[in-house]
Design a protein around this motif. Sequence first.
Motif, mmCIF file in Angstrom:
data_model
loop_
_atom_site.group_PDB
_atom_site.id
_atom_site.type_symbol
_atom_site.label_atom_id
_atom_site.label_comp_id
_atom_site.label_asym_id
_atom_site.label_seq_id
_atom_site.Cartn_x
_atom_site.Cartn_y
_atom_site.Cartn_z
ATOM 1 N N GLN A 114 -7.184 -10.484 -10.756
ATOM 2 C CA GLN A 114 -6.360 -9.316 -11.056
ATOM 3 C C GLN A 114 -6.767 -8.131 -10.203
ATOM 4 N N LEU A 115 -8.047 -8.024 -9.889
ATOM 5 C CA LEU A 115 -8.498 -6.981 -8.978
ATOM 6 C C LEU A 115 -7.829 -7.152 -7.620
ATOM 7 N N GLY A 116 -7.774 -8.394 -7.133
ATOM 8 C CA GLY A 116 -7.100 -8.647 -5.863
ATOM 9 C C GLY A 116 -5.621 -8.314 -5.936
ATOM 10 N N ALA A 117 -4.972 -8.664 -7.047
ATOM 11 C CA ALA A 117 -3.547 -8.352 -7.200
ATOM 12 C C ALA A 117 -3.325 -6.845 -7.245
ATOM 13 N N THR A 118 -4.209 -6.134 -7.934
ATOM 14 C CA THR A 118 -4.084 -4.674 -7.997
ATOM 15 C C THR A 118 -4.245 -4.061 -6.622
ATOM 16 N N ARG A 119 -5.177 -4.595 -5.838
ATOM 17 C CA ARG A 119 -5.366 -4.058 -4.488
ATOM 18 C C ARG A 119 -4.116 -4.232 -3.643
ATOM 19 N N LEU A 120 -3.450 -5.368 -3.771
ATOM 20 C CA LEU A 120 -2.221 -5.580 -3.011
ATOM 21 C C LEU A 120 -1.129 -4.615 -3.463
ATOM 22 N N LEU A 121 -1.031 -4.392 -4.772
ATOM 23 C CA LEU A 121 -0.035 -3.447 -5.274
ATOM 24 C C LEU A 121 -0.323 -2.029 -4.787
ATOM 25 N N VAL A 122 -1.589 -1.655 -4.808
ATOM 26 C CA VAL A 122 -1.961 -0.320 -4.341
ATOM 27 C C VAL A 122 -1.670 -0.182 -2.847
ATOM 28 N N GLU A 123 -2.013 -1.208 -2.076
ATOM 29 C CA GLU A 123 -1.716 -1.158 -0.648
ATOM 30 C C GLU A 123 -0.218 -1.034 -0.409
ATOM 31 N N GLY A 124 0.572 -1.751 -1.203
ATOM 32 C CA GLY A 124 2.012 -1.650 -1.053
ATOM 33 C C GLY A 124 2.517 -0.245 -1.316
ATOM 34 N N GLN A 125 1.971 0.419 -2.337
ATOM 35 C CA GLN A 125 2.382 1.787 -2.626
ATOM 36 C C GLN A 125 1.944 2.736 -1.525
ATOM 37 N N VAL A 126 0.725 2.535 -1.018
ATOM 38 C CA VAL A 126 0.230 3.384 0.068
ATOM 39 C C VAL A 126 1.115 3.237 1.302
ATOM 40 N N VAL A 127 1.431 2.001 1.665
ATOM 41 C CA VAL A 127 2.259 1.760 2.852
ATOM 42 C C VAL A 127 3.639 2.385 2.683
ATOM 43 N N GLN A 128 4.218 2.229 1.513
ATOM 44 C CA GLN A 128 5.548 2.808 1.284
ATOM 45 C C GLN A 128 5.501 4.323 1.394
ATOM 46 N N ASP A 129 4.499 4.951 0.768
ATOM 47 C CA ASP A 129 4.373 6.410 0.861
ATOM 48 C C ASP A 129 4.098 6.842 2.297
ATOM 49 N N TYR A 130 3.295 6.059 3.015
ATOM 50 C CA TYR A 130 2.938 6.428 4.385
ATOM 51 C C TYR A 130 4.178 6.457 5.279
ATOM 52 N N TYR A 131 4.962 5.399 5.242
ATOM 53 C CA TYR A 131 6.122 5.355 6.126
ATOM 54 C C TYR A 131 7.226 6.296 5.667
ATOM 55 N N GLN A 132 7.215 6.672 4.399
ATOM 56 C CA GLN A 132 8.148 7.705 3.975
ATOM 57 C C GLN A 132 7.738 9.049 4.552
ATOM 58 N N VAL A 133 6.419 9.313 4.621
ATOM 59 C CA VAL A 133 5.958 10.541 5.272
ATOM 60 C C VAL A 133 6.343 10.525 6.747
ATOM 61 N N VAL A 134 6.138 9.376 7.406
ATOM 62 C CA VAL A 134 6.502 9.271 8.821
ATOM 63 C C VAL A 134 7.988 9.531 9.008
ATOM 64 N N ALA A 135 8.817 8.936 8.161
ATOM 65 C CA ALA A 135 10.262 9.132 8.271
ATOM 66 C C ALA A 135 10.640 10.590 8.026
ATOM 67 N N ASN A 136 10.009 11.217 7.032
ATOM 68 C CA ASN A 136 10.339 12.604 6.735
ATOM 69 C C ASN A 136 9.893 13.535 7.858
ATOM 70 N N LEU A 137 8.751 13.234 8.474
ATOM 71 C CA LEU A 137 8.323 14.039 9.617
ATOM 72 C C LEU A 137 9.297 13.888 10.783
ATOM 73 N N ALA A 138 9.762 12.666 11.001
ATOM 74 C CA ALA A 138 10.763 12.457 12.046
ATOM 75 C C ALA A 138 12.063 13.180 11.700
ATOM 76 N N LEU A 139 12.396 13.216 10.422
ATOM 77 C CA LEU A 139 13.593 13.933 9.995
ATOM 78 C C LEU A 139 13.446 15.432 10.230
ATOM 79 N N VAL A 140 12.251 15.965 10.026
ATOM 80 C CA VAL A 140 12.005 17.381 10.313
ATOM 81 C C VAL A 140 12.215 17.652 11.801
ATOM 82 N N ALA A 141 11.661 16.760 12.645
ATOM 83 C CA ALA A 141 11.841 16.929 14.086
ATOM 84 C C ALA A 141 13.319 16.862 14.459
ATOM 85 N N ALA A 142 14.054 15.917 13.853
ATOM 86 C CA ALA A 142 15.485 15.816 14.138
ATOM 87 C C ALA A 142 16.229 17.054 13.646
#
Length: 433
Positions: free
Chosen positions: A129-157
Amino acid sequence: MFAAPLVALLVLYPRPSQALQPVEIFLAGARQQNPDELEARANLSQQEAQATSTLGRVLPGIGARGSYTRNQYSSEIDIAPPGQPPQPVTLVPRDQWDGSATLRVPLVDLAGFRRVGAARSTAESAAYQLGATRLLVEGQVVQDYYQVVANLALVAASRTALDVSREGLRLAQARYQIGTAAALEVDRAVADVEQQFQQLAAAELQVALAARSLESTSGVKPDVLSAPPLADDLHPEPELAAFAAGLSRLPAVAAASASTRAAEKLADAQRLALAPAIAGTFTERGTNAPGFTANDWSYQAAITLTWNLDLTSFADIRVQDAAADGARARELRATLTAGDAIHREWNTVVAGIARSRSARAGREAAAHASLQARERYRAGTITQLDLLQAQRDAFNAEVSRIQADADLVNARAQLRLSSGHSLLADSGRKGTP
């Protein structure tokens, strides 16, 4: 050897930079500071300790007891035959000391031995379950990260669109001054500039919100002055079967399977509780009031048999059987959920590739149309409304391209996480992929 301290140093003391940090920095930060990760780790420690405690109940144990008693009166008797020297025996001394040590050895405890196996399976489930939680946390981090990247690109646009609108305003003002445009066109250009200001403010708000979410998830403050470019070569992923091949080995599925084994062992233990438990004890006792034994030290050895049978015993069996059935259902749900996640993410990537390819082509066409519209408006061959519409189309096409590329890159990462592959290279502990 120095990799872990280096990662920790980068996470806890990130150097100032002009661009958003790599996603690995946020993943490593989440591994150290995310509350879900910390809770799963604590739960694993608790279950491991519980398994050790359960094992201790079926292993030999020793207990000691000591006491001191102050009696108001002492009591002695003389047991010597008449005419013989006195042989006083102390029954109750004024200062009485008693001590004993007991060794207990379980000989036959079938239910207890089975509970040990159940506790070990529960600890194993917590590790997965610790391993499963780590994958879920990584998934949330990745989603938030690329949303920040997209929003920064949107600011530039949005800033680029604002510059284009300002240029359109200057052009409208110039045409108005030479008498080739009406004041209405200047008002429209001013309104367009203000609209772009609003879009820029909205984009900057989304950056602030997404950055805060990323910081809360990972524990690392993102640098949002600029973003890395969103790049994807639009290559196809391997076949779906390649990702679903290891479904039973996924941490979430393995955790549910271990929980099922633990529940089945507890059900067996409840049945074995109908059998008697046999234990041996050995007690050594010391006292200064031996009484008629006349020995300060004595021992006692015993074998005890314990057996209980009542209505609750059979009810408890049904309870554990039902719990095992529930665990099997949860295991089936975990398997189906994991399979559905892989299927969903794989098809999301397929659709994302098509969407990104189309969005890029649309962006190029809209940008070219906007450039032509600007030249034709300057030449007076089209109306200002046509120019504004072309500029809006170009901006919307760029926004669609940004979000499509961000969604595609995120979907590729989510596909690997859903198939059990961590995005961090140092995932060597049991329960992690």
